[in-house]
Design an enzyme around this catalytic site. Sequence first.
Site: not given
Ligand code: FAD
Length: 596
Positions: A439
């Site tokens: 989220e």
């Molecule tokens: C157990 C689990 C359940 C989940 N459930 C759902 C679900 O039901 N539906 C769904 O759609 N998704 C779901 N997710 C996905 C989740 O919402 C994402 O993993 C999360 O939004 C982060 O995206 P990412 O993993 O691609 O990380 P990234 O976006 O690649 O982020 C990596 C790092 O970079 C930082 N970062 C990235 N962009 C910026 C920025 N603009 N400014 C500052 N820092 C930044 C982040 O803070 C983080 O530290 C789930 C994930 C998990 C692990």
Amino acid sequence: MSEYVAPIAEMKFVIEELAGLEQLNTISAFEEATAELADAVLAEAAKLAEEVLSPLNRIGDVQGSQLDGDVVHTPEGWREAYKTFVESGWTSLAGNPEFGGQGLPNLVATAVSEMWNSANLSFALCPMLTQGATDAIEHHAERKYKDLYVPKMVSGEWTGTMNLTEPQAGSDLSAVRTRAVPEGGHYRITGQKIFITYGEHDLTENIIHLVLARLPDAPEGTRGISLFIVPKFLVNEDGSLGERNDVRCVSLEHKLGIHASPTAVMSFGDGDGAIGYLVGEENRGLMYMFTMMNAARHAVGLEGVAITERAYQLALEFARERIQGQPVGPSGGCRVPIIEHPDVRRMLLQMKSHVEAMRALAYVCASAYDIAAKSPDRDAAAYAARRGDLLTPIVKGWSSETGIEMASLGMQIHGGMGFIEETGAAQYLRDVRITTIYEGTTGIQAADLVGRKTLRDGGAAAGELLAEIDADTAALDTDDPRFKDIRAALERATADVRAVLEWMSRVQREEPRLPAAASVHYLKLLGVTCGGWQMARSAKICRDKLAAGEAEVTFSETKIATAHYFAVQAMPQTSALRETIVSGSESVLVLDAANF
Ligand SMILES: Cc1cc2nc3c(=O)[nH]c(=O)nc-3n(C[C@H](O)[C@H](O)[C@H](O)COP(=O)(O)OP(=O)(O)OC[C@H]3O[C@@H](n4cnc5c(N)ncnc54)[C@H](O)[C@@H]3O)c2cc1C
């Protein structure tokens, strides 16, 4: 390990004294939401949380959900628990009465959700995601879709999911690639979504996926994303189930925690394309999701509160039973339970004071959203909406980050036994770890807090908040030395926040990366300040009641002592955070990416 016990007295205090249930009750939409009704709801919810959900928590952790072909089996006992949950009407608590909901305030539903999350976070995720999907359809879809889907989702007969994330589109949803091609009255959806919570399971006969996808001629970026309803089984006009849709779970993730919550990789359109129905208008999908995001973010912040409470209960029980060492001081003598050691008490008080501060803030935020949604007084509603919007990233970011620290302290109190799975302390730390990530990561919450919620309105919403804290601070009686300390801590904290606001508005023009570099510290600064504010309000209410002879003495004295602890042990960090932000933010920007 004992089971979870819902902290009902504490919840009632926050609901009635801090978050203003009585005030909500004067709004016609909430005229049934009396303190008596809230008491009855809490008592019933506590039974289910304590007797049904809590005993399944460890089973869920050990067995996990398992994929067999494209069918997901939830752990032993989960289907029965879900049936009981639905039959008792818990999925419809805050639902819209037009669609079969009970229409209770979010405030009451928040306390109830806290219980589900404390008892069994993996289980609680299913109704939480369903609520988000239901809200999206209810607020933005055409009437015929609302009538077809919302009642069965409100009743819990079907569950819902949020399909946002793709491998290349996480925090940055502008990169979504899933395609939606118009075909008659519907669309054909193709693509892959990852990390989808409860994307597949065996709890209900149908699952309603809310899916972000892009039309073939859609503009690039966030303005070209649309939102679709993609049911697992197509639904006939009379509401009966039709054919299996072209959407399947292709694998489940192996995770650090929340093992029982199936985190699915979903494939849409391996055959002819999954049939999907547009929600609202084309290309406005991300905007629709944003309206839902506050509720979901608040719900995840609450998970941090809930796990802290559960970890605290476990650690307290252990500290009372574990005999080790002799008391510090002249008496010496026999070996004592570790709760007698000052350092163990420090850790317990750290957990206790933080869970109380975080709970109060989360409930106050929920109440603000209730006023914003239902108050007939437009000014009051607008004020409450600004407050809810400002507090949400703080509730999400601060409570989840703090939840991890507190679950870790809970493990520390257990000593070596905390690191061993049987005590359960390790599970809470593993489970809560996700809350700072999904989220929207803490970084994303902090960016929202600094950009949209603080700088965009020139600090107006933050100013309103500080003015309220000032008024409550001024009302603190300083005859009692404990209240003198609380007042001093709040005065210092608000001065620190003001100094940071002034710094942010000054530096953003020359170097906009500086507020971004400071953003997570700013979020924490506001978290500690707002948490301290709520603790101060609690202490004052307890003191006034004690003076009037209306209070339960142990409860009230304990509250005052806990608020005092928070003021003198947690709140001094506001000045360090201010200093870090104002003097230290530039240091973040010095190294080039290549030099790391
Ligand atoms: C157990 C689990 C359940 C989940 N459930 C759902 C679900 O039901 N539906 C769904 O759609 N998704 C779901 N997710 C996905 C989740 O919402 C994402 O993993 C999360 O939004 C982060 O995206 P990412 O993993 O691609 O990380 P990234 O976006 O690649 O982020 C990596 C790092 O970079 C930082 N970062 C990235 N962009 C910026 C920025 N603009 N400014 C500052 N820092 C930044 C982040 O803070 C983080 O530290 C789930 C994930 C998990 C692990």
